[in-house]
Design a protein around this motif. Structure first.
Motif, short mmCIF file in Angstrom:
data_model
loop_
_atom_site.label_atom_id
_atom_site.label_comp_id
_atom_site.label_asym_id
_atom_site.label_seq_id
_atom_site.Cartn_x
_atom_site.Cartn_y
_atom_site.Cartn_z
N TYR A 271 0.83 -1.21 0.00
CA TYR A 271 0.00 0.00 0.00
C TYR A 271 0.86 1.26 0.00
O TYR A 271 0.62 2.20 -0.73
CB TYR A 271 -0.87 0.04 1.25
CG TYR A 271 -2.10 -0.84 1.24
CD1 TYR A 271 -2.61 -1.37 0.07
CD2 TYR A 271 -2.78 -1.08 2.43
CE1 TYR A 271 -3.75 -2.15 0.09
CE2 TYR A 271 -3.92 -1.86 2.46
CZ TYR A 271 -4.41 -2.40 1.29
OH TYR A 271 -5.54 -3.16 1.32
N ARG B 186 -3.89 -11.34 -1.96
CA ARG B 186 -3.17 -11.05 -0.72
C ARG B 186 -1.69 -10.83 -1.03
O ARG B 186 -1.13 -11.51 -1.88
CB ARG B 186 -3.32 -12.26 0.21
CG ARG B 186 -3.09 -12.01 1.66
CD ARG B 186 -3.84 -13.06 2.46
NE ARG B 186 -3.33 -14.42 2.22
CZ ARG B 186 -2.32 -14.95 2.90
NH1 ARG B 186 -1.68 -14.25 3.81
NH2 ARG B 186 -1.93 -16.18 2.65
N ASP B 187 -1.04 -9.89 -0.29
CA ASP B 187 0.32 -9.51 -0.66
C ASP B 187 1.30 -10.69 -0.65
O ASP B 187 2.17 -10.78 -1.50
CB ASP B 187 0.84 -8.36 0.21
CG ASP B 187 0.81 -8.67 1.69
OD1 ASP B 187 0.28 -9.75 2.05
OD2 ASP B 187 1.30 -7.86 2.49
N ALA C 109 -4.45 -6.69 -2.39
CA ALA C 109 -5.51 -6.38 -1.42
C ALA C 109 -6.16 -5.03 -1.69
O ALA C 109 -6.49 -4.29 -0.77
CB ALA C 109 -4.96 -6.45 0.01
N ALA C 110 -6.35 -4.69 -2.98
CA ALA C 110 -6.93 -3.41 -3.33
C ALA C 110 -8.31 -3.21 -2.69
O ALA C 110 -8.70 -2.10 -2.36
CB ALA C 110 -7.04 -3.29 -4.85
N ALA C 111 -8.99 -4.33 -2.47
CA ALA C 111 -10.35 -4.26 -1.93
C ALA C 111 -10.39 -3.58 -0.55
O ALA C 111 -11.40 -3.01 -0.16
CB ALA C 111 -10.97 -5.65 -1.83
N HIS C 112 -9.29 -3.67 0.19
CA HIS C 112 -9.31 -3.13 1.55
C HIS C 112 -8.65 -1.75 1.66
O HIS C 112 -8.49 -1.24 2.76
CB HIS C 112 -8.63 -4.12 2.51
CG HIS C 112 -9.26 -5.47 2.50
ND1 HIS C 112 -10.52 -5.69 3.03
CD2 HIS C 112 -8.85 -6.65 2.01
CE1 HIS C 112 -10.84 -6.96 2.87
NE2 HIS C 112 -9.85 -7.57 2.25
N ASP D 106 -7.46 -5.74 -8.25
CA ASP D 106 -7.04 -6.40 -7.01
C ASP D 106 -6.32 -7.70 -7.39
O ASP D 106 -6.88 -8.57 -8.05
CB ASP D 106 -8.28 -6.72 -6.16
CG ASP D 106 -7.92 -7.20 -4.77
OD1 ASP D 106 -6.79 -7.70 -4.57
OD2 ASP D 106 -8.78 -7.08 -3.87
N TRP E 6 -8.03 1.08 5.08
CA TRP E 6 -6.75 1.28 5.76
C TRP E 6 -5.99 2.49 5.27
O TRP E 6 -5.22 3.09 6.01
CB TRP E 6 -5.87 0.03 5.61
CG TRP E 6 -6.55 -1.18 6.18
CD1 TRP E 6 -7.17 -2.16 5.49
CD2 TRP E 6 -6.68 -1.51 7.56
NE1 TRP E 6 -7.69 -3.09 6.35
CE2 TRP E 6 -7.40 -2.72 7.63
CE3 TRP E 6 -6.28 -0.91 8.74
CZ2 TRP E 6 -7.73 -3.32 8.84
CZ3 TRP E 6 -6.59 -1.52 9.95
CH2 TRP E 6 -7.31 -2.72 9.99
#
Lengths: 657, 264, 298
Positions: C40, C80-81, C58-61, C77, C65
């Protein structure tokens, strides 16, 4: 432990209370000094004493007593020296409920955490009791049920945590049981609930005492056994749930306290009813005081519950020999009068063809970048081969190896519940990996394999020591596995609650993701699996004969000790290699041998080959689902297969006897 | 691998003692098991008769003294060589989950083909022969678990028979059987030993069964030998009183003529 | 007040982003390099330099954050990283992949797809703000946005200096910066953290002088705040706050009588990317300064 026997109970209590008081004095001293001086404004020392240290001390005492009482009650009503809130999966259930609520329904917390946790432990507890009620609360079924429910909740919670790793720490703090307090609300709400439940327990003491007799006798004495049993169990469950809801999972106090009380001489139920809560309270007080004093210099966050679990789980091993295991003959399956003729080569060929088909499909079919389904075109085939083939190969190899290990272990222990996952060999392998992570910053693959092999071998040696004396009573071996799984959980919990980044790696390992595997290691794994399974096939005659028993095997000319040693080594090798790929929880080693047998493959060789093929297929499917179900996110194959495997084990449990 | 002559070999037991956790189970036992005969071992619970047969079958290692078979001490025999000479059927047999009678009996051929050898025509023949001798042909393809107690015990005996040994050791083969099946199984053992000239050693609970089916009887009490001999020599009120510790009367079986004992 | 309100009404970041995107747009769409990011913080920096990633882990979150600037819907997205979807990533045909040593295990596979730029922000050696500046310069160089990077960092320096001046006028006491874990535990931010570096730049004392991990935080029981919360300390909690925390704390004398709470020096600020880079530092600086000097908002 035997030294305890010479101590009288009051002396023991004193021996616990003395150091606990000394440690507590260290913590309280500044606050006590501040209490003397007249307060002006906000005096941190005074406020901490009044609203943190004292409530924490009270909470430790009340929670410890409640857990001790809960354990005593459970052990009495279930006639099972291993029963406790921890071993029956109550805590795991609550933990899962809280994880679910944190992630998906945080609104529920408007009413506090208690109802959520309570609901979780109740569901888990009722599930376990329900599973074992069908077998008249048979001690073994009960603890096995607890294990399975615990593992299932654990697997689900891990999956949730992995997918939401930013919440990792807060989920684990609760799961590891912290006693820290900022006011009196926790002790003040906990104490009256525990008191009421304790009074009911005391009122029920007499009928509960009679439960130690066989049911026929108690009925003869005019007691409704079922009512008393469920009543006692309900109180114990409520006690465990209120504690869990208040402070989280405090492992093993509910098991240790009654055990210590009994060993120290609390012979009658009334005596245990009085002493276990006291010992539980003192134990938790002592542990918490030690944690408070030590966590200062350690400069890290150490939840008390994780510490009780780390020290408490080995106790299960010491307790195993005390569990009365009735030697039952395997059930005679009289429903089948004649053998179902299966064409063994045909079944095996069909399985092999099916596996190849599945593997090819798993490589060629997948989600397209827009999320739709797509078969691979020739143009991008090289890339896809590079990414998908290693994962499919690795999953396939791990599944085959676990299945072969399962067949070997089941035949070796003449126990159809045995498997690398259930008896803790996989947990041992993972523990070895965890140690490598602590000792070396970035262990190489060879080093990982070495550590995981050592871990698995040590576990198996331990099982030999503990269960070997009883001639590998199936139940004992399975129970030894619980102890190991619990220990592993405790260690991971300790890591994770402190926010240590290594926890995530460990969790990734435990989840069993094939993501990171490249082509060379995958090909190595494949070669290893083919080689090891082929080697295992050479032992087919032993595997046919050994289930007939030691005496028969020996009289047929098998050097039993040496042969067992060889086979166990084979199982350890297979498990260690497979655990590196799919983690300790997959349950493929349990499922695949059963599926092979259901297909009519009953002799050692066909069962071994069939199970290896089925196991490979199961993991390929799990990996395929993991790669595609939550696209573009990846779900770990090991956990996915555990989600199917745990209910499978439960079903097996219900079918038995 | 030199295989000593085992046709009608017997056991020599000299100064045999066995202790476990300081408790003496057998002490200073001397006896001979005659080749080509059926020998019964009788005695109280805890008299040491089962321990003795397990020592003969190499299931246990003596604390002191020696057990020889065919003139060679049993502990110096190789695993499979011994298994080709002496078959032992334990009191508690293990799980046979999913095995058919023929498959179970086939496992008795292990000492001959070993872990990797081929299961050849001789093996098939021996298995069929064992099944036939035990009258199990109608059940050959049945799952062992689905058989009655007597049938199941016969299947196990057939397995030891397929081992093709000169000697058969059986530890209380009738303990779990009703009276009809006891007669059936003991009769079978007696007949097999006679037909094949095998040496049989059977641990038995019941003096009368021993008297009826055995050629020789060794009686143990408290880990010592109290009487040895043919049934007629053992079945006397004086001898039986010594073995059992209570007064016994002996009479002749009305039809068979064998001696029968009863308390009184 | 939602975070979006706060920043859309005013805010340096929005203006800065507009400034930075302008030349990229002017130079034509073909000029913007296609990048993907596993982090991020690095994505945040790249966007500040006018390069929006085509794919982000994790673009969705992001909206929970990082919050600001909002992520364009076009960003894909990629999972997960630690387990990004390689097939999806490859299909985006990135020219550069941004990563951190945290995902070092993936490096060789990422390099099969595109060159990887791995930038370390959080290390045992600390100084995340300095490292974030360096990362912005490296990114600028790599993306052909040196000018924008220089400009962005100059603006950042100016902004932080402005914040420092406002802080000097407002003279707030020491600050305690926390994230609630549950009603009894929190993460407190201290030495080696990004917030610490920002506090140093704008001239605020961090009241937490206890030990921290190299990510710059420590998990504590809330009672441990008592000894650190002096008579002029301010407590800042960041969103999200679990639902049961505030009702529970309202009943705790230890909390309510804590001088900062009793005297109203307590605030809940919108979420900031805790382990972020320069944009996160600026967002924190702005939120903090606006809190201690509400009149100074422009």
């Amino acid at each position: 432990m035997s030294a305890l026997r010479s101590l009288s109970l009051p002396l023991l209590a004193l021996a616990l209370a003395g150091p606990a008081a000394a440690l507590t004095y260290l913590v309280l001293a500044p606050g006590l000094a501040a209490l003397g001086a007249p307060a002006g404004g906000f005096d941190p020392a005074r406020m901490l004493l009044l609203y943190s240290d004292l409530p924490r001390l009270t909470t430790a005492l009340v929670a410890g007593a409640a857990l001790g009482l809960s354990g005593t009650l459970l052990q009495q009503v279930l006639r099972n020296p291993l029963a406790s809130p921890t071993t029956l999966g109550l805590s795991a259930g609550a933990n899962l409920a809280l994880a679910l609520a944190t992630l998906y329904a945080p609104g529920l917390y408007m009413f506090g955490r208690d109802p959520v946790a309570l609901a979780g432990s109740l569901v888990a507890g009722l599930l376990v009791l329900g599973l074992s009620a069908r077998r008249g609360f048979s001690p073994i079924t009960l603890v096995l049920g607890g294990l399975v429910v615990g593992l299932y909740c654990g697997a689900l919670a891990s999956l949730l945590t992995l997918l939401n790793d930013r919440y990792l720490a807060s989920l684990f703090i609760w799961g590891s049981g912290s006693l820290q307090q900022q006011d009196w609300s926790v002790p003040l709400s906990l104490a009256p609930r525990v008191a009421v439940l304790a009074v009911i327990a005391v009122l029920l003491a007499r009928p509960l005492t009679l439960l130690a007799l066989p049911d026929e006798n108690t009925r003869g004495l005019g007691l409704n056994t079922a009512t008393v049993r469920w009543g006692g169990a309900a109180i114990a469950l409520a006690l465990a749930a209120v504690v869990t809801a208040a402070v989280g999972v405090i492992g093993f106090i509910g098991l240790i306290a009654p055990t210590v009380a009994r060993i120290a001489g609390a012979r009658t139920f009334a005596a245990r009813l009085a002493w276990s809560p006291l010992i539980g309270a003192l134990l938790l007080w002592f542990t918490d005081a030690a944690v408070t004093v030590l966590s200062g210099p350690l400069a890290s966050f150490v939840p008390t519950g994780a510490i009780t679990a780390v020290f408490g789980s080995p106790l299960l091993f010491l307790l195993l020999p005390r569990l009365r295991v009735v030697d039952r003959r395997p059930p005679a399956d009289r429903t089948v009068r004649t053998v179902r003729r299966v064409n063994t080569p045909l079944v095996l060929a069909a399985l092999a063809a099916g596996l190849v088909g599945l593997a090819v499909a798993a490589v060629l079919v997948g989600r397209a970048t827009d999320g739709g389904w797509d078969a691979v075109t020739a143009s991008i085939l090289p890339y896809v081969l590079d990414w998908r083939l290693p994962r499919v190969l690795a999953a396939l190899s791990a599944g085959a190896m676990l299945a072969a290990a399962g067949v070997i272990l089941q035949r070796l222990t003449a126990n159809d519940m045995a498997s690398p996952e259930v008896i803790g060999v996989s947990a041992g392998a993972t523990m070895g990996l965890a140690v490598s992570l602590v000792l070396v910053a970035a262990p190489s693959v060879a080093m990982q394999l070495g550590f995981s092999f050592t871990g698995a071998a040590l576990v198996l040696a331990l099982i030999f020591l503990v269960a070997g004396r009883s001639g590998f009573a199936p139940e004992r071996i399975v129970l030894a596995g619980i102890a190991l799984n619990a220990m592993l959980d405790a260690f991971v919990g300790l890591f994770a609650a402190a926010g240590d980044p290594r926890a995530l790696r460990l969790l990734n390992w435990m989840a069993g993701s094939t993501y990171g595997i490249e082509l060379t290691p995958a090909l190595t794994a494949f070669g290893l699996s083919v080689g090891l399974v082929a080697l295992a096939c050479l032992t087919m005659r032993w595997l046919d004969i050994l289930p007939l028993g030691t005496a028969t095997s020996q009289s047929l000319g098998i050097a039993v000790k040496r042969t067992r040693g060889l086979l166990f080594t084979a199982a350890v090798g297979l498990t260690a290699a497979a655990t590196l790929v799919v983690g300790p929880l997959s349950f493929v080693g349990l499922m695949a041998p059963h599926i092979a047998r259901e297909l009519g493959l009953k002799r050692a060789l066909p069962q071994l080959l069939g199970a290896a093929l089925c196991g490979a297929a199961l993991m390929v499917i799990a990996d395929f689902i993991g790669r595609n179900a939550h696209f573009p996110y990846q779900l770990p194959a090991g956990l996915l297969s555990a989600l199917v495997g745990a209910p499978f084990l439960m079903l097996l449990l219900l079918k038995r006897r | 691998m030199a295989t000593p002559d085992i046709s009608a070999a017997g056991f020599e037991v000299r100064g045999l003692s066995y202790t476990i956790d300081g408790a003496s189970i057998l002490s200073g036992l001397d006896l001979t098991i005659e080749p080509g005969s059926v020998t019964g071992l009788i005695g109280h619970n805890g008299s040491g008769k089962s321990t003795l047969v397990r020592l003969l079958g190499r299931q246990l290692t003596p604390t002191s003294g020696s057990v020889s078979f065919a003139g060679t001490e049993v502990r110096t025999w190789g695993e499979r060589a011994f298994a080709r000479s002496v078959a032992y059927l334990p009191q508690e047999t293990g799980a046979t989950v999913g095995l058919t009678v023929r498959e179970l009996v086939g496992l008795g051929r292990y000492p001959w083909h070993g872990p990797l050898g081929r299961f050849g025509p001789t093996d098939h023949a021996k298995v069929s022969d064992a099944i036939a001798r035990c009258g199990l042909e109608p059940f050959a393809e049945r799952i062992v678990d689905t058989l009655s107690g007597g049938e199941r015990q016969r299947a196990w005996i057939a397995m030891t028979l397929a081992q093709d040994t000169g000697c058969l050791l059986l530890d209380e083969p009738t303990s779990a059987l009703d009276i009809a099946h006891q007669i059936e199984v003991l009769g079978l053992i007696q007949r097999l030993c006679r037909e094949k000239g095998m040496t049989g050693v059977v641990v038995l609970h019941d003096v009368n069964m021993a008297a009826r089916f055995c050629d020789n009887i060794h009686a143990l009490k408290g880990g010592r030998l109290v009487a040895s001999g043919a049934p007629a020599a053992i079945m006397t009120p004086a001898c039986l009183a010594e073995i059992t510790g209570i007064a016994m009367q002996v009479m002749a079986h009305p039809t068979l003529g064998t001696p029968v004992a009863c308390p009184g | 007040m939602t975070p979006t309100d706060l920043l859309s009404r005013r805010g340096f970041l929005a203006g800065c982003a507009a400034l930075a995107t302008a030349p990229a747009l002017a130079a034509g769409p073909g000029d913007a390099p296609r990048i993907a990011s596993l982090d991020y913080g690095l994505a945040n920096t790249a966007m500040a330099l006018g390069v929006t990633p085509v794919g982000l882990a994790a673009a969705a979150h992001w909206k929970d954050w990082v919050v600001e600037p909002p992520l364009p819907r076009s960003v894909v997205d990629i999972g997960r990283d630690r387990e990004v979807n390689l097939e999806l990533l490859a299909s985006l045909r990135p020219e550069l992949i941004l990563a951190t040593p945290y995902v070092q295990a993936l490096r060789s596979r990422l390099e099969d797809i595109a060159p990887v730029l791995s930038l370390a922000i959080y290390t045992p050696d600390g100084n995340p703000l300095e490292r974030s500046y360096a990362a912005a310069r490296s990114l600028g160089e790599r993306l052909g946005r040196e000018r924008e990077a220089r400009q962005f960092l100059d603006e950042a320096d100016a902004f932080l200096a402005d914040c420092a001046a406002r802080v000097a006028r407002a003279k707030p006491g020491p600050a305690l910066l926390i994230n609630f874990m549950d009603s009894r535990h929190a993460r407190v931010y201290g030495a080696q953290g990004l917030y610490q570096d920002v506090l140093d730049r704008i001239g605020v004392t961090n009241a937490w002088d206890g030990p921290t991990t190299y990510w710059g935080f420590q998990t504590i029981g809330l009672e441990q705040l008592a000894t650190k919360a002096g008579p002029d300390t301010t407590i800042i909690a960041f969103e999200p706050i679990p639902g049961d925390v505030e009702p529970t704390l309202a009943q705790s004398p230890l909390w309510t009588q804590l001088p900062p709470i009793a005297e109203g020096r307590y605030a809940v600020l919108p979420s900031v990317l805790t382990f972020g880079t320069v944009p996160a530092a600026l967002r924190f600086a702005q939120l903090f300064t606006d809190h201690v000097d509400p009149e100074g908002r422009r």
